[in-house]
Every structure is written in C-alpha cells, then in structure tokens.
Scaffold this motif. Structure first.
Motif, PDB file in Angstrom:
ATOM      1  N   ASP A   1       0.832  -1.343   0.001  1.00  0.00           N
ATOM      2  CA  ASP A   1       0.227   0.084  -0.021  1.00  0.00           C
ATOM      3  C   ASP A   1       0.615   1.258  -0.242  1.00  0.00           C
ATOM      4  N   MET A   2       1.851   1.489  -0.868  1.00  0.00           N
ATOM      5  CA  MET A   2       2.669   2.469  -0.894  1.00  0.00           C
ATOM      6  C   MET A   2       2.050   3.702  -1.824  1.00  0.00           C
ATOM      7  N   VAL A   3       1.711   4.719  -1.104  1.00  0.00           N
ATOM      8  CA  VAL A   3       1.091   5.919  -1.944  1.00  0.00           C
ATOM      9  C   VAL A   3       2.146   6.974  -2.135  1.00  0.00           C
ATOM     10  N   PRO A   4       1.939   7.363  -3.302  1.00  0.00           N
ATOM     11  CA  PRO A   4       2.958   8.705  -3.804  1.00  0.00           C
ATOM     12  C   PRO A   4       2.746   9.677  -2.959  1.00  0.00           C
ATOM     13  N   GLN A   5       3.592  10.346  -2.441  1.00  0.00           N
ATOM     14  CA  GLN A   5       3.512  11.591  -1.699  1.00  0.00           C
ATOM     15  C   GLN A   5       4.135  12.926  -2.302  1.00  0.00           C
ATOM     16  N   GLY A   6       4.629  12.820  -3.822  1.00  0.00           N
ATOM     17  CA  GLY A   6       5.154  13.709  -4.355  1.00  0.00           C
ATOM     18  C   GLY A   6       6.681  13.668  -4.221  1.00  0.00           C
ATOM     19  N   GLY A   7       7.122  14.282  -5.245  1.00  0.00           N
ATOM     20  CA  GLY A   7       8.756  14.364  -5.524  1.00  0.00           C
ATOM     21  C   GLY A   7       9.447  12.925  -5.088  1.00  0.00           C
ATOM     22  N   GLY A   8       9.036  12.164  -5.638  1.00  0.00           N
ATOM     23  CA  GLY A   8       9.737  10.547  -5.543  1.00  0.00           C
ATOM     24  C   GLY A   8       9.388   9.881  -4.270  1.00  0.00           C
ATOM     25  N   ALA A   9       8.559  10.744  -3.133  1.00  0.00           N
ATOM     26  CA  ALA A   9       8.332   9.888  -1.988  1.00  0.00           C
ATOM     27  C   ALA A   9       7.158   9.108  -1.903  1.00  0.00           C
ATOM     28  N   TYR A  10       7.157   8.004  -1.174  1.00  0.00           N
ATOM     29  CA  TYR A  10       5.963   7.236  -1.021  1.00  0.00           C
ATOM     30  C   TYR A  10       5.825   6.675   0.434  1.00  0.00           C
ATOM     31  N   GLU A  11       4.724   6.492   0.927  1.00  0.00           N
ATOM     32  CA  GLU A  11       4.415   5.959   2.159  1.00  0.00           C
ATOM     33  C   GLU A  11       3.396   4.793   2.305  1.00  0.00           C
ATOM     34  N   GLY A  12       3.696   3.829   3.283  1.00  0.00           N
ATOM     35  CA  GLY A  12       2.887   2.560   3.184  1.00  0.00           C
ATOM     36  C   GLY A  12       3.350   1.702   4.291  1.00  0.00           C
ATOM     37  N   LYS A  13       3.507   0.539   4.022  1.00  0.00           N
ATOM     38  CA  LYS A  13       4.134  -0.546   4.960  1.00  0.00           C
ATOM     39  C   LYS A  13       5.186  -1.470   3.961  1.00  0.00           C
ATOM     40  N   VAL A  14       5.899  -2.025   5.054  1.00  0.00           N
ATOM     41  CA  VAL A  14       6.903  -3.051   4.625  1.00  0.00           C
ATOM     42  C   VAL A  14       6.818  -4.251   5.479  1.00  0.00           C
ATOM     43  N   TRP A  15       7.166  -5.409   5.085  1.00  0.00           N
ATOM     44  CA  TRP A  15       7.161  -6.793   5.676  1.00  0.00           C
ATOM     45  C   TRP A  15       8.726  -7.089   5.595  1.00  0.00           C
ATOM     46  N   ARG A  16       9.117  -7.502   6.820  1.00  0.00           N
ATOM     47  CA  ARG A  16      10.241  -7.783   6.867  1.00  0.00           C
ATOM     48  C   ARG A  16      10.314  -9.427   6.975  1.00  0.00           C
ATOM     49  N   PRO A  17      10.785 -10.334   6.029  1.00  0.00           N
ATOM     50  CA  PRO A  17      10.785 -11.485   6.174  1.00  0.00           C
ATOM     51  C   PRO A  17      11.425 -12.534   7.442  1.00  0.00           C
ATOM     52  N   SER A  18      12.600 -11.617   7.981  1.00  0.00           N
ATOM     53  CA  SER A  18      13.377 -12.540   8.842  1.00  0.00           C
ATOM     54  C   SER A  18      12.880 -12.368   9.988  1.00  0.00           C
ATOM     55  N   ASN A  19      11.992 -11.508  10.477  1.00  0.00           N
ATOM     56  CA  ASN A  19      11.140 -11.486  11.712  1.00  0.00           C
ATOM     57  C   ASN A  19       9.670 -11.841  11.771  1.00  0.00           C
ATOM     58  N   ASP A  20       9.204 -11.457  10.285  1.00  0.00           N
ATOM     59  CA  ASP A  20       7.660 -11.880  10.009  1.00  0.00           C
ATOM     60  C   ASP A  20       6.971 -10.542  10.699  1.00  0.00           C
ATOM     61  N   LYS A  21       7.659  -9.160  10.601  1.00  0.00           N
ATOM     62  CA  LYS A  21       6.921  -8.166  11.232  1.00  0.00           C
ATOM     63  C   LYS A  21       6.655  -7.325  10.330  1.00  0.00           C
ATOM     64  N   ILE A  22       5.406  -6.347  10.224  1.00  0.00           N
ATOM     65  CA  ILE A  22       5.380  -5.465   9.458  1.00  0.00           C
ATOM     66  C   ILE A  22       5.550  -4.017   9.889  1.00  0.00           C
ATOM     67  N   TYR A  23       6.272  -3.063   9.234  1.00  0.00           N
ATOM     68  CA  TYR A  23       6.643  -2.010   9.588  1.00  0.00           C
ATOM     69  C   TYR A  23       5.866  -0.536   8.909  1.00  0.00           C
ATOM     70  N   ILE A  24       5.980   0.564   9.493  1.00  0.00           N
ATOM     71  CA  ILE A  24       5.738   1.733   8.743  1.00  0.00           C
ATOM     72  C   ILE A  24       6.826   1.796   7.647  1.00  0.00           C
ATOM     73  N   GLY A  25       6.210   2.084   6.413  1.00  0.00           N
ATOM     74  CA  GLY A  25       7.308   2.139   5.377  1.00  0.00           C
ATOM     75  C   GLY A  25       7.183   3.262   4.502  1.00  0.00           C
ATOM     76  N   LYS A  26       8.545   3.798   4.257  1.00  0.00           N
ATOM     77  CA  LYS A  26       8.633   4.903   3.345  1.00  0.00           C
ATOM     78  C   LYS A  26       9.838   4.683   2.062  1.00  0.00           C
ATOM     79  N   MET A  27       9.460   5.241   1.118  1.00  0.00           N
ATOM     80  CA  MET A  27      10.399   5.011  -0.065  1.00  0.00           C
ATOM     81  C   MET A  27      10.735   6.307  -0.897  1.00  0.00           C
ATOM     82  N   ASP A  28      11.815   6.315  -1.419  1.00  0.00           N
ATOM     83  CA  ASP A  28      12.426   7.747  -1.833  1.00  0.00           C
ATOM     84  C   ASP A  28      12.884   7.185  -3.311  1.00  0.00           C
ATOM     85  N   LEU A  29      12.435   7.515  -4.388  1.00  0.00           N
ATOM     86  CA  LEU A  29      12.713   7.278  -5.738  1.00  0.00           C
ATOM     87  C   LEU A  29      13.896   8.470  -6.180  1.00  0.00           C
ATOM     88  N   ASN A  30      14.848   7.900  -6.497  1.00  0.00           N
ATOM     89  CA  ASN A  30      15.920   8.741  -7.343  1.00  0.00           C
ATOM     90  C   ASN A  30      16.405   7.925  -8.515  1.00  0.00           C
TER      91      ASN A  30
END
Length: 129
Positions: free
Chosen positions: A75-104
C-alpha cells in the motif's frame, strides 16, 4: 469546431496521463540480507503500489525461497517528489513496519520504521534492467 477538437485533445491527453505507469513500477534488486537478496516486482494494487518477491538469490545463485510470491511492500502511496508511504514486511522476523520509499532515478531508498518513525532499518534497492 476548434473548441470541440481542443476539448477532445485535452480529454485524450488527460486520459493518457491517468494511465501512465508510476515511475516506481518494475523490478528492483534488494540489498543482500544474511547473504541473500531478492528481485521485487513493484506494480499497482488498487490506488497504491505493492511489491512482491519475484525471485530470490544467495551465494549459490537463484533458489526457491518459501517467501516467493509474498508481498514485501504494501500500500505505498505517492506523496510527491519521488516519496512514497505505506508498509513493509521484513521476512526475517515476520513483522510489518511503517514504510517509506524515496525514488531517485534507478535507486530506491526504502525504510521500515517503528516507534512512530524514530527507529528505522534502511536499504537501497537498484532497478533491474
């Protein structure tokens, strides 16, 4: 007649823009984690973008991980300027975190955070051509 043609041209132009692919769509290579890395297929999921594990690799080459096909970026939603916000899953501990991404360009900086974003783990992914 000119007004009708201008209206049609504007409508077609807006329709094309609405269906344009998000620049984050495609396949991304994760950083190695515990000696393994993956190719993540980023594509639309409803109004957001999601990333599923498409291929997995370790020191011996490609292998069949039990995580293949699972959603890593949610559920990453564009925030403008190459930024995204959503959630990420980490397989090594099976936990879901607040996720942010920046595209460059062909680089995607991904963060998974807890405690309201005070503590984060980061990776930089590269686009697979």
């Amino acid at each position: 007649m000119k007004k009708i043609l201008a209206s049609i041209a504007l409508t077609v132009g807006m329709s094309t823009a609405a269906f344009a692919a998000d620049p984050i769509e495609g396949t991304w290579k994760t950083q190695p984690d515990d000696g393994s890395y993956a190719h993540i297929a980023m594509k639309p999921c409803g109004a957001a973008l999601c990333g599923t594990i498409a291929r997995t690799f370790n020191d011996g080459g490609e292998y069949s991980s039990p995580n293949l096909g699972k959603t890593l970026v949610m559920d990453m939603v564009p925030q403008g300027g190459g930024a995204y916000e959503g959630k990420v899953w980490r397989p090594s501990n099976d936990k879901i975190y607040i996720g942010k991404m920046d595209l460059n360009g062909n680089s995607l900086r991904l963060r998974g955070c807890v405690a309201g974003g005070l503590i984060c783990s980061k990776q930089t992914w590269t686009r697979v051509k």
